[in-house]
Design a protein around this motif. Structure first.
Motif, PDB file in Angstrom:
ATOM      1  N   ILE A  71     147.456  74.567 108.414  1.00 17.71           N
ATOM      2  CA  ILE A  71     146.085  74.984 109.357  1.00 17.71           C
ATOM      3  C   ILE A  71     146.213  75.948 110.086  1.00 17.71           C
ATOM      4  CG2 ILE A  71     145.248  74.298 111.568  1.00 17.71           C
ATOM      5  CD1 ILE A  71     146.518  71.114 111.081  1.00 17.71           C
ATOM      6  N   TYR A  72     145.403  76.937 109.559  1.00 15.63           N
ATOM      7  CA  TYR A  72     145.903  78.458 109.887  1.00 15.63           C
ATOM      8  C   TYR A  72     144.561  79.274 109.336  1.00 15.63           C
ATOM      9  CZ  TYR A  72     148.200  83.264 110.707  1.00 15.63           C
ATOM     10  OH  TYR A  72     148.216  84.218 110.895  1.00 15.63           O
ATOM     11  N   ASP A  73     143.513  78.750 110.684  1.00 18.83           N
ATOM     12  CA  ASP A  73     142.038  79.272 110.908  1.00 18.83           C
ATOM     13  C   ASP A  73     142.512  79.604 112.265  1.00 18.83           C
ATOM     14  OD1 ASP A  73     139.421  79.683 111.224  1.00 18.83           O
ATOM     15  OD2 ASP A  73     139.126  77.785 110.362  1.00 18.83           O
ATOM     16  N   ARG A  74     142.232  80.600 112.725  1.00 17.82           N
ATOM     17  CA  ARG A  74     141.900  80.860 114.138  1.00 17.82           C
ATOM     18  C   ARG A  74     140.549  80.862 115.108  1.00 17.82           C
ATOM     19  NH1 ARG A  74     146.921  83.833 116.185  1.00 17.82           N
ATOM     20  NH2 ARG A  74     147.956  83.372 115.003  1.00 17.82           N
ATOM     21  N   GLU A  75     140.249  80.833 114.316  1.00 10.15           N
ATOM     22  CA  GLU A  75     138.344  80.922 114.482  1.00 10.15           C
ATOM     23  C   GLU A  75     137.577  79.698 114.998  1.00 10.15           C
ATOM     24  OE1 GLU A  75     133.423  81.343 112.718  1.00 10.15           O
ATOM     25  OE2 GLU A  75     135.289  81.047 111.725  1.00 10.15           O
ATOM     26  N   THR A  76     138.914  78.487 114.986  1.00 11.47           N
ATOM     27  CA  THR A  76     138.054  77.024 115.484  1.00 11.47           C
ATOM     28  C   THR A  76     139.981  76.500 116.065  1.00 11.47           C
ATOM     29  OG1 THR A  76     138.421  75.558 113.516  1.00 11.47           O
ATOM     30  CG2 THR A  76     136.118  76.242 113.856  1.00 11.47           C
ATOM     31  N   SER A  77     140.498  77.094 116.267  1.00 16.80           N
ATOM     32  CA  SER A  77     141.946  76.707 116.181  1.00 16.80           C
ATOM     33  C   SER A  77     142.308  76.755 118.352  1.00 16.80           C
ATOM     34  CB  SER A  77     142.979  77.749 116.480  1.00 16.80           C
ATOM     35  OG  SER A  77     142.882  79.584 117.598  1.00 16.80           O
ATOM     36  N   ALA A  78     143.168  76.107 118.164  1.00 13.54           N
ATOM     37  CA  ALA A  78     143.581  75.298 119.515  1.00 13.54           C
ATOM     38  C   ALA A  78     142.918  76.114 120.896  1.00 13.54           C
ATOM     39  CB  ALA A  78     145.116  74.330 119.972  1.00 13.54           C
ATOM     40  N   MET A  79     143.637  77.743 120.734  1.00 17.15           N
ATOM     41  CA  MET A  79     143.217  78.879 121.604  1.00 17.15           C
ATOM     42  C   MET A  79     142.094  79.210 121.704  1.00 17.15           C
ATOM     43  SD  MET A  79     144.687  79.862 124.082  1.00 17.15           S
ATOM     44  CE  MET A  79     146.586  79.190 124.133  1.00 17.15           C
ATOM     45  N   ALA A  80     142.131  79.330 120.733  1.00 18.61           N
ATOM     46  CA  ALA A  80     140.292  79.987 120.718  1.00 18.61           C
ATOM     47  C   ALA A  80     139.199  79.132 121.048  1.00 18.61           C
ATOM     48  CB  ALA A  80     139.395  79.995 119.433  1.00 18.61           C
ATOM     49  N   GLU A  81     139.614  77.754 121.124  1.00 20.45           N
ATOM     50  CA  GLU A  81     138.326  77.210 121.642  1.00 20.45           C
ATOM     51  C   GLU A  81     138.904  76.428 122.967  1.00 20.45           C
ATOM     52  OE1 GLU A  81     137.809  73.586 118.905  1.00 20.45           O
ATOM     53  OE2 GLU A  81     136.869  74.857 117.669  1.00 20.45           O
ATOM     54  N   ALA A  82     140.076  77.468 123.496  1.00 19.92           N
ATOM     55  CA  ALA A  82     140.701  76.955 125.130  1.00 19.92           C
ATOM     56  C   ALA A  82     139.049  77.113 126.848  1.00 19.92           C
ATOM     57  CB  ALA A  82     142.058  77.109 125.409  1.00 19.92           C
ATOM     58  N   THR A  83     139.044  76.335 127.331  1.00 21.21           N
ATOM     59  CA  THR A  83     138.622  76.956 128.732  1.00 21.21           C
ATOM     60  C   THR A  83     139.751  76.843 129.604  1.00 21.21           C
ATOM     61  OG1 THR A  83     138.552  74.740 129.420  1.00 21.21           O
ATOM     62  CG2 THR A  83     137.101  76.093 128.023  1.00 21.21           C
ATOM     63  N   PRO A  84     139.356  77.769 130.555  1.00 20.34           N
ATOM     64  CA  PRO A  84     140.055  77.945 131.469  1.00 20.34           C
ATOM     65  C   PRO A  84     140.041  76.940 132.289  1.00 20.34           C
ATOM     66  CG  PRO A  84     138.214  79.782 132.025  1.00 20.34           C
ATOM     67  CD  PRO A  84     137.690  78.684 130.715  1.00 20.34           C
ATOM     68  N   GLU A  85     140.440  75.634 131.884  1.00 22.55           N
ATOM     69  CA  GLU A  85     140.185  74.839 132.781  1.00 22.55           C
ATOM     70  C   GLU A  85     141.499  73.855 131.999  1.00 22.55           C
ATOM     71  OE1 GLU A  85     136.754  74.851 131.933  1.00 22.55           O
ATOM     72  OE2 GLU A  85     136.349  75.864 133.989  1.00 22.55           O
ATOM     73  N   ASP A  86     141.672  74.044 130.609  1.00 14.31           N
ATOM     74  CA  ASP A  86     142.517  73.330 129.762  1.00 14.31           C
ATOM     75  C   ASP A  86     143.894  74.289 130.396  1.00 14.31           C
ATOM     76  OD1 ASP A  86     141.002  72.035 128.448  1.00 14.31           O
ATOM     77  OD2 ASP A  86     140.796  74.049 126.935  1.00 14.31           O
ATOM     78  N   PHE A  87     144.094  74.731 131.235  1.00 15.42           N
ATOM     79  CA  PHE A  87     145.311  75.395 131.936  1.00 15.42           C
ATOM     80  C   PHE A  87     145.557  75.468 133.572  1.00 15.42           C
ATOM     81  CE2 PHE A  87     144.444  77.951 128.524  1.00 15.42           C
ATOM     82  CZ  PHE A  87     145.466  77.640 127.697  1.00 15.42           C
ATOM     83  N   ASP A  88     146.923  74.871 133.907  1.00 17.78           N
ATOM     84  CA  ASP A  88     146.552  74.606 135.052  1.00 17.78           C
ATOM     85  C   ASP A  88     147.282  76.252 136.004  1.00 17.78           C
ATOM     86  OD1 ASP A  88     147.357  73.931 138.442  1.00 17.78           O
ATOM     87  OD2 ASP A  88     148.563  71.925 137.607  1.00 17.78           O
TER      88      ASP A  88
END
Length: 88
Positions: A71-88
Motif C-alpha cells: 500500500i503506497y498511495d498517499r492520496e487516500t492514505s491515513a495521514m492524507a485523510e487525517a483531521t485535527p480531531e485525530d490527534f490529542d
C-alpha cells in the motif's frame, strides 16, 4: 514535550513480515522494518516527536507463493485523510 521540540506529522512506511508463510492475522510475532521521509527526518533530529497515523489494513500478506500486498498511495492514505480531531 520540551520547549523547542520539533513535532513531525507524517506517515511511516512499515513492513510487517510474519515468519514463514503465515498471513498477518495468523502471526503471533513479526519482523518489521520502518522508514519514509518523515521518519528519517524525525530520527535525524535528536529532539523530535513523530506522530504517525496508521491505516486499517489487516489483510496484507507476507512471503511465500502469495503476492505481497503493498500500500503506497498517499492520496487516500491515513495521514492524507487525517483531521485535527485525530490527534490529542
Amino acid at each position: 514535550m520540551s520547549e523547542g521540540a520539533v513535532v513531525i506529522l507524517g506517515e511511516i512506511m512499515l513492513r510487517l513480515s510474519p515468519p514463514g508463510a503465515k498471513r498477518i492475522v495468523q502471526a503471533e510475532n513479526f519482523d518489521l522494518v520502518y522508514g519514509g521521509v518523515e521518519a528519517n527526518v524525525a530520527v535525524s533530529l535528536s529532539c523530535s516527536v513523530y506522530v504517525p497515523r496508521l491505516p486499517e489494513n489487516r489483510d496484507a500478506v507476507g512471503q511465500s507463493l502469495r503476492p505481497a500486498q503493498v500500500i503506497y498511495d498517499r492520496e487516500t492514505s491515513a495521514m492524507a485523510e487525517a483531521t485535527p480531531e485525530d490527534f490529542d
